[in-house]
Write an enzyme that holds these catalytic residues in place. Structure first.
Site, PDB file in Angstrom:
ATOM      1  N   CYS A 112     -56.469  51.845-114.011  1.00 56.78           N
ATOM      2  CA  CYS A 112     -57.674  52.457-114.590  1.00 56.78           C
ATOM      3  C   CYS A 112     -57.400  53.162-115.920  1.00 56.78           C
ATOM      4  O   CYS A 112     -58.335  53.492-116.649  1.00 56.78           O
ATOM      5  CB  CYS A 112     -58.289  53.445-113.604  1.00 56.78           C
ATOM      6  SG  CYS A 112     -58.625  52.692-112.016  1.00 56.78           S
ATOM      7  N   HIS A 251     -63.027  58.464-116.798  1.00 60.84           N
ATOM      8  CA  HIS A 251     -62.983  57.254-115.979  1.00 60.84           C
ATOM      9  C   HIS A 251     -63.987  57.405-114.844  1.00 60.84           C
ATOM     10  O   HIS A 251     -64.050  58.433-114.186  1.00 60.84           O
ATOM     11  CB  HIS A 251     -61.566  57.072-115.428  1.00 60.84           C
ATOM     12  CG  HIS A 251     -61.479  56.036-114.358  1.00 60.84           C
ATOM     13  ND1 HIS A 251     -62.012  54.776-114.523  1.00 60.84           N
ATOM     14  CD2 HIS A 251     -60.942  56.070-113.114  1.00 60.84           C
ATOM     15  CE1 HIS A 251     -61.791  54.079-113.418  1.00 60.84           C
ATOM     16  NE2 HIS A 251     -61.152  54.845-112.550  1.00 60.84           N
ATOM     17  N   ASN A 281     -66.527  51.557-109.789  1.00 58.65           N
ATOM     18  CA  ASN A 281     -65.266  51.763-110.501  1.00 58.65           C
ATOM     19  C   ASN A 281     -64.815  50.429-111.095  1.00 58.65           C
ATOM     20  O   ASN A 281     -64.407  49.530-110.362  1.00 58.65           O
ATOM     21  CB  ASN A 281     -64.232  52.313-109.506  1.00 58.65           C
ATOM     22  CG  ASN A 281     -62.882  52.577-110.150  1.00 58.65           C
ATOM     23  OD1 ASN A 281     -62.611  52.131-111.264  1.00 58.65           O
ATOM     24  ND2 ASN A 281     -62.034  53.291-109.442  1.00 58.65           N
TER      25      ASN A 281
HETATM   26  O1  UT7 Z   1     -59.540  54.998-110.058  1.00 59.74           O
HETATM   27  C1  UT7 Z   1     -58.907  55.574-108.960  1.00 59.74           C
HETATM   28  C2  UT7 Z   1     -59.194  54.663-107.817  1.00 59.74           C
HETATM   29  N1  UT7 Z   1     -59.560  55.241-106.578  1.00 59.74           N
HETATM   30  C3  UT7 Z   1     -60.457  56.216-106.357  1.00 59.74           C
HETATM   31  O2  UT7 Z   1     -61.016  56.799-107.220  1.00 59.74           O
HETATM   32  C4  UT7 Z   1     -60.774  56.547-104.943  1.00 59.74           C
HETATM   33  C5  UT7 Z   1     -60.606  58.001-104.638  1.00 59.74           C
HETATM   34  N2  UT7 Z   1     -61.091  58.318-103.302  1.00 59.74           N
HETATM   35  C6  UT7 Z   1     -62.386  58.355-102.999  1.00 59.74           C
HETATM   36  O3  UT7 Z   1     -63.225  58.135-103.849  1.00 59.74           O
HETATM   37  C7  UT7 Z   1     -62.790  58.725-101.593  1.00 59.74           C
HETATM   38  O4  UT7 Z   1     -61.648  59.174-100.889  1.00 59.74           O
HETATM   39  C8  UT7 Z   1     -63.446  57.557-100.808  1.00 59.74           C
HETATM   40  C9  UT7 Z   1     -64.829  57.287-101.386  1.00 59.74           C
HETATM   41  C10 UT7 Z   1     -62.577  56.302-100.906  1.00 59.74           C
HETATM   42  C11 UT7 Z   1     -63.608  57.924 -99.350  1.00 59.74           C
HETATM   43  O5  UT7 Z   1     -64.361  59.118 -99.221  1.00 59.74           O
HETATM   44  P1  UT7 Z   1     -63.819  60.309 -98.305  1.00 59.74           P
HETATM   45  O6  UT7 Z   1     -64.870  61.331 -98.301  1.00 59.74           O
HETATM   46  O7  UT7 Z   1     -62.475  60.690 -98.813  1.00 59.74           O
HETATM   47  O8  UT7 Z   1     -63.741  59.625 -96.886  1.00 59.74           O
HETATM   48  P2  UT7 Z   1     -62.487  59.453 -95.939  1.00 59.74           P
HETATM   49  O9  UT7 Z   1     -61.555  58.423 -96.443  1.00 59.74           O
HETATM   50  O10 UT7 Z   1     -61.934  60.799 -95.610  1.00 59.74           O
HETATM   51  O11 UT7 Z   1     -63.173  58.882 -94.643  1.00 59.74           O
HETATM   52  C12 UT7 Z   1     -64.169  59.641 -93.915  1.00 59.74           C
HETATM   53  C13 UT7 Z   1     -64.742  58.728 -92.848  1.00 59.74           C
HETATM   54  C14 UT7 Z   1     -63.684  57.998 -92.026  1.00 59.74           C
HETATM   55  O12 UT7 Z   1     -64.163  57.916 -90.688  1.00 59.74           O
HETATM   56  P3  UT7 Z   1     -63.640  58.940 -89.557  1.00 59.74           P
HETATM   57  O13 UT7 Z   1     -62.169  58.748 -89.489  1.00 59.74           O
HETATM   58  O14 UT7 Z   1     -64.051  60.297 -90.044  1.00 59.74           O
HETATM   59  O15 UT7 Z   1     -64.392  58.481 -88.354  1.00 59.74           O
HETATM   60  C15 UT7 Z   1     -63.656  56.630 -92.635  1.00 59.74           C
HETATM   61  O16 UT7 Z   1     -63.224  55.630 -91.711  1.00 59.74           O
HETATM   62  O17 UT7 Z   1     -65.538  57.707 -93.461  1.00 59.74           O
HETATM   63  C16 UT7 Z   1     -65.115  56.422 -92.976  1.00 59.74           C
HETATM   64  N3  UT7 Z   1     -65.323  55.428 -94.034  1.00 59.74           N
HETATM   65  C17 UT7 Z   1     -66.485  54.764 -94.179  1.00 59.74           C
HETATM   66  N4  UT7 Z   1     -67.629  54.807 -93.479  1.00 59.74           N
HETATM   67  C18 UT7 Z   1     -68.632  54.005 -93.898  1.00 59.74           C
HETATM   68  C19 UT7 Z   1     -64.468  55.038 -94.996  1.00 59.74           C
HETATM   69  N5  UT7 Z   1     -65.059  54.118 -95.786  1.00 59.74           N
HETATM   70  C20 UT7 Z   1     -66.294  53.936 -95.271  1.00 59.74           C
HETATM   71  C21 UT7 Z   1     -67.390  53.120 -95.648  1.00 59.74           C
HETATM   72  N6  UT7 Z   1     -68.517  53.197 -94.950  1.00 59.74           N
HETATM   73  N7  UT7 Z   1     -67.318  52.291 -96.709  1.00 59.74           N
END
Ligand code: UT7
Length: 324
Positions: A112, A251, A281
């Site tokens: 990125c 970004h 993204n």
């Molecule tokens: O350019 C750099 C590239 N990467 C990034 O910028 C990504 C940086 N990270 C993020 O943007 C966030 O961490 C995410 C958007 C990827 C995830 O959001 P989060 O608030 O950190 O969620 P999490 O990973 O802590 O997951 C929370 C819950 C989990 O379920 P449980 O374990 O609480 O039951 C995940 O399994 O949300 C679940 N989950 C989803 N649910 C529905 C993860 N992805 C999804 C989804 N739809 N797509």
């Protein structure tokens, strides 16, 4: 006196993929995506929209805006991690498509941060040789590098390209400075395997496909801290007040990352350009697409101080200040 952007351009694929459509592709909900990421739609490349093809269209617009011909270019740099071939580079394809016969061309792999690293490189070349014209592009079709069964990643990314033609100006405008960083020790938090090696001795254990894999929560924390640090260092190094910055173009990874960053840096929301809701993204393409949108919608005036910051796989991150 320094490196100025003479013209910008961007190109987005035609196909729009909505959060509601994603509900029928993977175990997710439109509401989850919207509230956790701020993304509503993203663009997905189709026929005639490979990485180099999007890059070429963005470049043609940037050259037209700059009033620079392809033959005048000395260097073409494409920040990308999603070329349709490993060799030749997307940059060589773009050079051929544009007819930039006097330019040398190569890709830059900084995920990125590809566009900002490229801009930094252009700045260094141009400072060394004021006659040079450098085309810096960020272009991706990450839709082809996603595991569409992995809801942690496939909902986040989109395709597109943005370009900037850079040259020298002896006015008081130009790149003020940059703060570029990497930390390879954290690679496992965000990575993509290469295609499997045909040399049995070099097969990488755990290579389950050339897809983006990510520990989202960890990446989130690092992204906020790293961009805050790069911006703070740069402002101190260049002795620039926050108040004198006209526009921040970060970004576009996730609305929540941007909100946290802006809050920590104490920038007014109104000075931060955000379009992540439309395109998701787009990795190396996100900053130049945003820059082109801001530029073509009249949000940038000559003399404005613009701040860019990025964070991506590697880890790679950085910040750049430019007087437009
Ligand atoms: O350019 C750099 C590239 N990467 C990034 O910028 C990504 C940086 N990270 C993020 O943007 C966030 O961490 C995410 C958007 C990827 C995830 O959001 P989060 O608030 O950190 O969620 P999490 O990973 O802590 O997951 C929370 C819950 C989990 O379920 P449980 O374990 O609480 O039951 C995940 O399994 O949300 C679940 N989950 C989803 N649910 C529905 C993860 N992805 C999804 C989804 N739809 N797509």
């Amino acid at each position: 006196m320094g490196t100025v952007v003479l013209g910008t351009g961007s190109c987005l694929p035609k196909k729009v993929l909505t959060n509601v459509e994603l509900e029928s592709m993977v175990d997710t909900s439109a509401e989850w995506i919207q509230t956790r990421t701020g993304i509503e739609t993203r663009r997905i490349g189709g026929k005639g929209e490979k990485t180099y093809q999007l890059a070429t269209k963005a470049a043609e617009k940037a050259l037209a805006a700059a009033g620079v011909s392809a033959e005048e270019l000395d260097l073409v740099v494409v920040g990308t991690i999603s070329s349709h071939m490993l060799m030749p580079s997307s940059a060589c394809y773009v050079q051929k498509e544009l007819g930039a016969t006097n330019a040398f061309a190569f890709d830059l792999n900084a995920a990125c941060s590809g566009f900002l690293y490229g801009l930094d490189l252009a700045d260094k070349y141009i400072r060394a040789n004021h006659d040079m014209k450098v085309l810096v592009i960020g272009a991706e079709t990450l839709s082809g590098r996603l595991n569409w069964q992995d809801r942690n990643t496939c909902i986040l990314f989109g395709d597109g390209a943005g370009a900037a033609v850079c040259g020298y100006s002896d006015s008081d405008r130009g790149v003020i400075g940059s703060s570029m960083h990497s930390d390879g020790s954290l690679w496992k938090l965000l990575y993509m395997h290469a295609p499997e090696s045909s040399n049995p001795d070099l097969i990488v254990k755990g290579n389950n496909g050339a897809y983006i894999q990510m520990e989202g929560r960890e990446v989130f924390k690092h992204a906020v801290r790293a961009m805050e640090d790069a911006v703070t260092r740069l402002l101190v190094k260049e002795n620039i007040d926050k108040e004198s910055i006209s526009l921040v173009i970060p970004h576009q990874a996730n609305m929540r990352i941007l909100a946290k960053l802006v809050d920590r840096l104490d920038f007014p929301q109104s000075k931060v350009f955000i379009n992540v809701s439309k395109y998701g993204n787009t990795s190396a393409a996100s900053i130049p697409i945003a820059l082109d949108e801001a530029n073509s919608s009249g949000l940038i005036t000559q003399g404005d101080t613009i701040l860019f910051c990025s964070f991506g796989g590697g880890f790679t991150w950085g910040a750049t200040l430019i007087k437009w």
